[in-house]
Every structure is written in C-alpha cells, then in structure tokens.
Design an enzyme around this catalytic site. Structure first.
Site, PDB file in Angstrom:
ATOM      1  N   LYS A  76       0.857  -1.172   0.000  1.00  0.00           N
ATOM      2  CA  LYS A  76       0.000   0.000   0.000  1.00  0.00           C
ATOM      3  C   LYS A  76       0.895   1.225   0.000  1.00  0.00           C
ATOM      4  O   LYS A  76       1.552   1.523   1.003  1.00  0.00           O
ATOM      5  CB  LYS A  76      -0.911   0.041   1.230  1.00  0.00           C
ATOM      6  CG  LYS A  76      -1.927   1.166   1.121  1.00  0.00           C
ATOM      7  CD  LYS A  76      -2.325   1.790   2.445  1.00  0.00           C
ATOM      8  CE  LYS A  76      -1.293   2.720   2.966  1.00  0.00           C
ATOM      9  NZ  LYS A  76      -1.210   3.992   2.141  1.00  0.00           N
ATOM     10  N   GLU A 116      10.943   0.625   9.549  1.00  0.00           N
ATOM     11  CA  GLU A 116      11.877   1.690   9.200  1.00  0.00           C
ATOM     12  C   GLU A 116      11.174   2.992   9.570  1.00  0.00           C
ATOM     13  O   GLU A 116      10.280   3.446   8.854  1.00  0.00           O
ATOM     14  CB  GLU A 116      12.223   1.636   7.716  1.00  0.00           C
ATOM     15  CG  GLU A 116      13.062   0.445   7.332  1.00  0.00           C
ATOM     16  CD  GLU A 116      14.529   0.595   7.769  1.00  0.00           C
ATOM     17  OE1 GLU A 116      14.889   1.646   8.327  1.00  0.00           O
ATOM     18  OE2 GLU A 116      15.305  -0.349   7.554  1.00  0.00           O
ATOM     19  N   CYS A 130      14.230  10.810   6.226  1.00  0.00           N
ATOM     20  CA  CYS A 130      14.338  10.273   7.591  1.00  0.00           C
ATOM     21  C   CYS A 130      15.745  10.424   8.145  1.00  0.00           C
ATOM     22  O   CYS A 130      15.949  10.299   9.349  1.00  0.00           O
ATOM     23  CB  CYS A 130      13.964   8.801   7.594  1.00  0.00           C
ATOM     24  SG  CYS A 130      14.965   7.835   6.450  1.00  0.00           S
ATOM     25  N   GLU A 158      11.382  15.138  15.409  1.00  0.00           N
ATOM     26  CA  GLU A 158      11.770  15.150  13.994  1.00  0.00           C
ATOM     27  C   GLU A 158      11.089  16.343  13.308  1.00  0.00           C
ATOM     28  O   GLU A 158       9.920  16.615  13.540  1.00  0.00           O
ATOM     29  CB  GLU A 158      11.315  13.850  13.348  1.00  0.00           C
ATOM     30  CG  GLU A 158      11.666  13.707  11.881  1.00  0.00           C
ATOM     31  CD  GLU A 158      11.242  12.360  11.350  1.00  0.00           C
ATOM     32  OE1 GLU A 158      10.141  11.902  11.664  1.00  0.00           O
ATOM     33  OE2 GLU A 158      12.045  11.741  10.628  1.00  0.00           O
TER      34      GLU A 158
HETATM   35  N1  LIG Z   1      13.440   4.852   8.430  1.00  0.00           N
HETATM   36  C1  LIG Z   1      13.211   5.016   7.137  1.00  0.00           C
HETATM   37  O1  LIG Z   1      13.789   4.361   6.250  1.00  0.00           O
HETATM   38  C2  LIG Z   1      12.200   6.043   6.704  1.00  0.00           C
HETATM   39  C3  LIG Z   1      12.125   6.358   5.342  1.00  0.00           C
HETATM   40  C4  LIG Z   1      11.181   7.322   4.932  1.00  0.00           C
HETATM   41  C5  LIG Z   1      10.353   7.942   5.875  1.00  0.00           C
HETATM   42  N2  LIG Z   1      10.467   7.580   7.191  1.00  0.00           N
HETATM   43  C6  LIG Z   1       9.634   8.244   8.189  1.00  0.00           C
HETATM   44  O2  LIG Z   1       8.277   8.385   7.720  1.00  0.00           O
HETATM   45  C7  LIG Z   1       7.711   9.588   8.237  1.00  0.00           C
HETATM   46  C8  LIG Z   1       7.197  10.444   7.097  1.00  0.00           C
HETATM   47  O3  LIG Z   1       6.360   9.688   6.247  1.00  0.00           O
HETATM   48  P1  LIG Z   1       4.787   9.781   6.396  1.00  0.00           P
HETATM   49  O4  LIG Z   1       4.371  11.119   6.867  1.00  0.00           O
HETATM   50  O5  LIG Z   1       4.191   9.261   5.147  1.00  0.00           O
HETATM   51  O6  LIG Z   1       4.547   8.724   7.579  1.00  0.00           O
HETATM   52  P2  LIG Z   1       3.168   8.052   8.009  1.00  0.00           P
HETATM   53  O7  LIG Z   1       3.513   7.086   9.052  1.00  0.00           O
HETATM   54  O8  LIG Z   1       2.129   9.068   8.275  1.00  0.00           O
HETATM   55  O9  LIG Z   1       2.661   7.250   6.697  1.00  0.00           O
HETATM   56  C9  LIG Z   1       3.454   6.228   6.153  1.00  0.00           C
HETATM   57  C10 LIG Z   1       2.518   5.214   5.500  1.00  0.00           C
HETATM   58  O10 LIG Z   1       1.705   4.664   6.514  1.00  0.00           O
HETATM   59  C11 LIG Z   1       0.328   4.764   6.142  1.00  0.00           C
HETATM   60  N3  LIG Z   1      -0.440   4.893   7.374  1.00  0.00           N
HETATM   61  C12 LIG Z   1      -0.840   6.011   7.995  1.00  0.00           C
HETATM   62  N4  LIG Z   1      -1.530   5.707   9.119  1.00  0.00           N
HETATM   63  C13 LIG Z   1      -1.564   4.356   9.190  1.00  0.00           C
HETATM   64  C14 LIG Z   1      -2.133   3.408  10.101  1.00  0.00           C
HETATM   65  N5  LIG Z   1      -2.829   3.787  11.180  1.00  0.00           N
HETATM   66  N6  LIG Z   1      -1.974   2.089   9.854  1.00  0.00           N
HETATM   67  C15 LIG Z   1      -1.284   1.667   8.757  1.00  0.00           C
HETATM   68  N7  LIG Z   1      -0.720   2.508   7.855  1.00  0.00           N
HETATM   69  C16 LIG Z   1      -0.874   3.827   8.079  1.00  0.00           C
HETATM   70  C17 LIG Z   1       0.270   5.950   5.236  1.00  0.00           C
HETATM   71  O11 LIG Z   1      -0.873   5.870   4.410  1.00  0.00           O
HETATM   72  C18 LIG Z   1       1.566   5.808   4.466  1.00  0.00           C
HETATM   73  O12 LIG Z   1       1.385   4.904   3.398  1.00  0.00           O
HETATM   74  C19 LIG Z   1       8.829  10.294   8.973  1.00  0.00           C
HETATM   75  O13 LIG Z   1       8.750  10.033  10.351  1.00  0.00           O
HETATM   76  C20 LIG Z   1      10.093   9.668   8.400  1.00  0.00           C
HETATM   77  O14 LIG Z   1      11.173   9.732   9.294  1.00  0.00           O
HETATM   78  C21 LIG Z   1      11.374   6.666   7.628  1.00  0.00           C
HETATM   79  O1  LIG Z   2      13.717   9.067   4.079  1.00  0.00           O
HETATM   80  C1  LIG Z   2      14.286   8.030   4.217  1.00  0.00           C
HETATM   81  C2  LIG Z   2      15.144   7.423   3.150  1.00  0.00           C
HETATM   82  O2  LIG Z   2      15.398   6.079   3.505  1.00  0.00           O
HETATM   83  C3  LIG Z   2      16.390   8.233   3.015  1.00  0.00           C
HETATM   84  S1  LIG Z   2      17.518   7.592   1.857  1.00  0.00           S
HETATM   85  O3  LIG Z   2      17.099   8.093   0.532  1.00  0.00           O
HETATM   86  O4  LIG Z   2      17.431   6.113   1.917  1.00  0.00           O
HETATM   87  O5  LIG Z   2      18.839   8.090   2.240  1.00  0.00           O
END
Ligand SMILES: NC(=O)c1ccc[n+]([C@@H]2O[C@H](COP(=O)([O-])OP(=O)(O)OC[C@H]3O[C@@H](n4cnc5c(N)ncnc54)[C@H](O)[C@@H]3O)[C@@H](O)[C@H]2O)c1
Ligand SMILES: O=C[C@H](O)CS(=O)(=O)O
Length: 461
Positions: free
Chosen positions: A154, A229, A263, A363
């Site tokens: 998804k 992640e 992230c 963050e």
């Molecule tokens: N660690 C990593 O590799 C990594 C990479 C990219 C982003 N991130 C993190 O993601 C966050 C930003 O992304 P975002 O705003 O889309 O995050 P988010 O958690 O709001 O959404 C991520 C995904 O989860 C889904 N989602 C939302 N609520 C949900 C629920 N209750 N149950 C299941 N799925 C749900 C969303 O539709 C989306 O597809 C930041 O905290 C960033 O640090 C981490």
């Molecule tokens: O936002 C999170 C991503 O994993 C960062 S990166 O593109 O993998 O460095």
C-alpha cells in the site's frame, strides 16, 4: 477515489480508485496462493526476472521521474536519482537471490545427518511513505521477491502513481501479477486488513514511529515477522578540527535534500564553540542562497512541503524555538496558498538553540537547521544521543581519535563520518531505539524475508 495533487501547484494530476475490503482480501488470498509457485521457481530464474525489471525501469527513467516530481514535489534531478537508487536495490537483490546459502552441521550420532536451509517466509505486506515512493518500495520488494516471497504494497495516498508504475513494469518484466500487487486506500483501514490477515506472514513498514508502534502492536495477534523503518532525528557534530567548508557542503547535502523531508536529514547541528561563528556564517550563506520553487524548474534547490500538516509542524517548531530564544540567521519565511494547497518553507538556520526546544526533541521533516554549541566531546555525544530515535548521525573531523570515539559512543544505526550521504543498496539501512526494527539493503536486507529450517535425518546408512 484518491485525488493525487501536485504539491508545488495544487493541480490535480490524477485520481486513483480505492480498493474495497473484498478486493483487498481477494488480493491477499491470490498473493498467498501465488507463493507456492513463485517460491518453487529456481533462484536463477527469479534473479533473471529481477534483472528484466531493472532494465525496463531504466528505459522508463525519465517518465517515472517526472511522475514522481509531479506527485511528490521533489526536484526532477532528485527524482532521476531516486529511480537509479530504487533500481540499485533490484540489481543488488537479483544477485543475492542466487546466494541464499544453507549449510550442513556435524550430527550428534553416526546414524544421523543434519541439513539447515533458508526458506522464504511467504506473502509479504508492505506499507510505504510518500517521501521516496520508488526506493522505499524496491528496498522491500526486491529482497522479498529474490527470497521467493510474494508481495503486496500500500503506497502513501499522496504518491501512489510511482509505485503503481513500478509494479506495472514488474509485470511487463515477466513477474506474475499475483506475485507483486498494490492496493490503494486509507492507511489505517488497509493496515488493519494486513495485520489481521493470516495470509500475510511478514509486514514491512516505512513511515512514522507512531504508526510503526501501532502496526507492531496489531501484528502481535498473528505473531507476524515485522520490519520497521521509522522516524529519525539525526545529530550532526562539527568537531573543532573539522574542515568547515567541507562540513558546510555536506550539511547542506544532508539537510536540504527533498526539502528536508528525509528520515536521515541532519536535524540538529552540534558545533564546537571555537568554530561556532565561522560555521554559522558559512551555513547561513549557503542556505540563504538556495532557490525555493517547483521541482520541475531546473534551478530549484528546495521544493514544496508535501502537505499542510507537514508545513504547520515545521512552522510550529520554528515559532517554539524563537519564543524560547533561538536566533533566526536566515529563513523563517514561507509561501503558502491554502486555496491551492501549496506550502513552501524557505531554508531556515537557527542559532542559540536549547535542548528544551521542540525542534531539538522532535523530527522536523523540513528545511530547518537548528545549531547548538559544545565544548567537550562527551558533551556533544550527550546532546546527540538525547533522543528517542537512533537512525542516522553524522560527524565531521579529521582526527582519528575523535572519529573513533564518536563512532563508538553514538547510538545510531547509520553513521556518516565526513559523509552527509551514506545511503545505498550495499549497506544495511536502519535504526536503533524508536527508529525501527531490522535492516534494509546489504547482505542483511534479505534476512527478514527468510525463515531457517533444519532437517535431522535419522537411521542413516
Ligand atoms: N526509516 C526510514 O527508512 C524512513 C524512510 C522514509 C520515511 N520515514 C519516516 O516516515 C515519516 C514520514 O512519512 P509519512 O508522513 O508518510 O509517515 P506516516 O507514518 O504518516 O505514513 C506512512 C505510510 O503509513 C500509512 N499509514 C498512515 N496511518 C496508518 C495506520 N494507522 N496504519 C497503517 N498505515 C498507516 C500511510 O498511508 C503511508 O502509506 C517520517 O517520520 C520519516 O522519518 C522513515
Ligand atoms: O527518508 C528516508 C530514506 O530512507 C532516506 S535515503 O534516501 O534512503 O537516504
């Protein structure tokens, strides 16, 4: 329907059908059924199909990148880079597919033989964020398919088009439709369907820590294998002996990539007091010189914020810091159009920040750089580790003793020493503490998709 809009202009670029509960359940059943066939295909054949997928994506690189910039807002050059980054995971795991080794061990009796094998876990369900709609998908799909798992994803409601396109291309490459599928719709609803389903043996999530915690909790009901992640809050330490110009360039690279919406962006800069003014002056000049605008325009350096929620979070953190005494060296300027739904934050540098400011604890996910100073190295480490997160950390020094001390004492899964861009398919990306569970990429990245089985053969001749 999900309306997919361009965060730079507010324009509607597409509408995507949400899948019904029955459609999603049918896809889960199909994915489970397809597992038997896909997992029995020999690894070399799976490897070839992944290489086909990689080649087809690269042929469509420009088209995919343009769609990504339209739905995500990131710079076109960053989208082009992300397609390459996404493909690098497919290439890496096309090779790992044929290197999933088992082993034999000496039995406990002459009449026995023991064989240990590594086997695919089954149907993998993935949920991914909007900030890297290609790479966050292939970082999961590639090892899963390589291991012999089937896959359903998804994507984020903000950016479904890129993921949908990549899956269409996977089918074009010869990977069967039931082997890799997507569903679109509300995250909470689909997340529940994934965690409740006994067809799903593995849940892999990339997104915010609060959602990750909920998914871990809900996965307990069927004891699912999970990879998380999650969020980050990266410190970036500039030691007394650092090459300031180089540190500034690397800090800009880390901080303002994807308009600060990654992230592993530097979230807190911790500078030795002796070079605080020199570093602050240079980073401010660099940040003030960045062009803000539409990612499709060539000279743009910083694109839009994905949505109003993200924009308001960034503004509130800046306002909180200023109210508590932070000095604005540049930025704290915005271009927002509520009617269109477009939100831009100008690169912002804050000085004289304190630990109790929200921006130093949470963050940011935006182009804002708070600076705090330190005197002794252990003070810098205490500041850096003062977070519930443990994803990425950076430091700049040419002193071997300082570097090894910081490496040994920083509690983060990813550490960049004189390197503001440490990511890649060849390394185990992931965090400690509340930044997640498991690793993606590298040799470690296929492990979450494998179960270990051992066979003890008795009454052997
Ligand atoms: N660690 C990593 O590799 C990594 C990479 C990219 C982003 N991130 C993190 O993601 C966050 C930003 O992304 P975002 O705003 O889309 O995050 P988010 O958690 O709001 O959404 C991520 C995904 O989860 C889904 N989602 C939302 N609520 C949900 C629920 N209750 N149950 C299941 N799925 C749900 C969303 O539709 C989306 O597809 C930041 O905290 C960033 O640090 C981490
Ligand atoms: O936002 C999170 C991503 O994993 C960062 S990166 O593109 O993998 O460095």
């Amino acid at each position: 329907m999900i309306n997919v809009t361009n965060p730079a202009t507010g324009a509607l670029i597409s509408q995507v059908l949400e899948h019904t509960e029955d459609e999603i359940k049918a896809k889960l059943e199909n994915g489970e059924k397809a597992f038997e066939t896909w997992s029995s295909i020999n690894a070399h054949a799976r490897s070839r199909l992944l290489r086909n997928w990689s080649a087809i994506i690269l042929k469509k690189k420009q088209e995919i990148a343009e769609v990504m910039t339209l739905e995500n807002g990131k710079l076109l050059k960053e989208s082009l880079g992300e397609v390459d980054y996404a493909v690098s995971y497919i290439d890496w795991y096309s090779e790992e597919a044929i290197r999933i080794y088992g082993r034999t061990v000496p039995a406990s009796a002459e009449s026995k033989r023991v064989i240990i094998s590594r086997n695919p876990v089954g149907l993998v369900a993935a949920i991914t964020p909007w900030n890297f709609p290609a790479a966050m998908m292939t970082r999961k799909a590639a090892p899963a398919l390589a291991a012999g798992c089937t896959f359903i994803i998804k994507p984020a409601e903000e950016t479904p088009l890129t993921t949908m396109k990549l899956i269409e291309l996977a089918h074009e490459a010869g990977i069967p439709e039931e082997v890799i599928q997507y569903v679109n719709g509300d995250g909470a609803k689909i997340g529940s369907l994934f965690t409740e389903s006994r067809s799903v043996r593995k849940l892999t999530f990339t997104g915010s820590t609060p959602v990750g915690k909920l998914l871990i909790k809900n996965s307990a009901q069927t004891v699912k294998n999970v990879t998380m992640e999650l969020g980050g809050h990266a410190p970036l330490i500039v030691a007394k002996d650092a090459d300031i110009d180089f540190a500034v360039k690397q800090t800009v690279l880390s901080k303002f990539r994807n308009a600060g919406q990654t992230c592993i962006c530097a979230n807190r800069v911790i500078v030795h007091e002796d070079i605080l003014d020199a570093f602050s002056e240079k980073i401010t000049e660099a940040a003030a010189g960045l062009q803000v605008g539409n990612g499709l325009v060539e000279d743009t350096d910083v694109g839009p914020i994905i949505n109003k929620k993200g924009f308001e979070k960034i503004k509130s953190q800046i306002n909180d810091a200023v109210e508590k005494g932070a000095e604005v060296l540049t930025g704290n300027a915005y271009s927002a159009n509520e009617e269109k739904g477009t939100y831009f934050v100008y690169p912002t540098v804050l000085k004289n920040t304190e630990r109790d400011m929200t921006i130093m604890q949470e963050e940011t996910f935006g182009p804002v750089l708070p600076i705090i100073s330190f005197k002794e190295l252990d003070e810098a480490v205490a500041l850096a580790n003062d977070t519930a997160y443990g994803l990425a950390a950076y430091f700049f020094t040419n002193d071997y003793r300082v570097g090894t001390y910081l490496h040994d004492h920083l509690d983060f899964g990813i550490i960049g020493w004189n390197d503001g861009a440490p990511s890649g398919a060849h390394v185990p990306f992931g965090g400690m503490k509340e930044s997640g569970l498991g690793r993606e990429g590298g040799a470690e990245g296929i492990e979450p998709y494998l179960e270990t089985k051992y066979l003890s053969i008795g009454n052997h001749m």
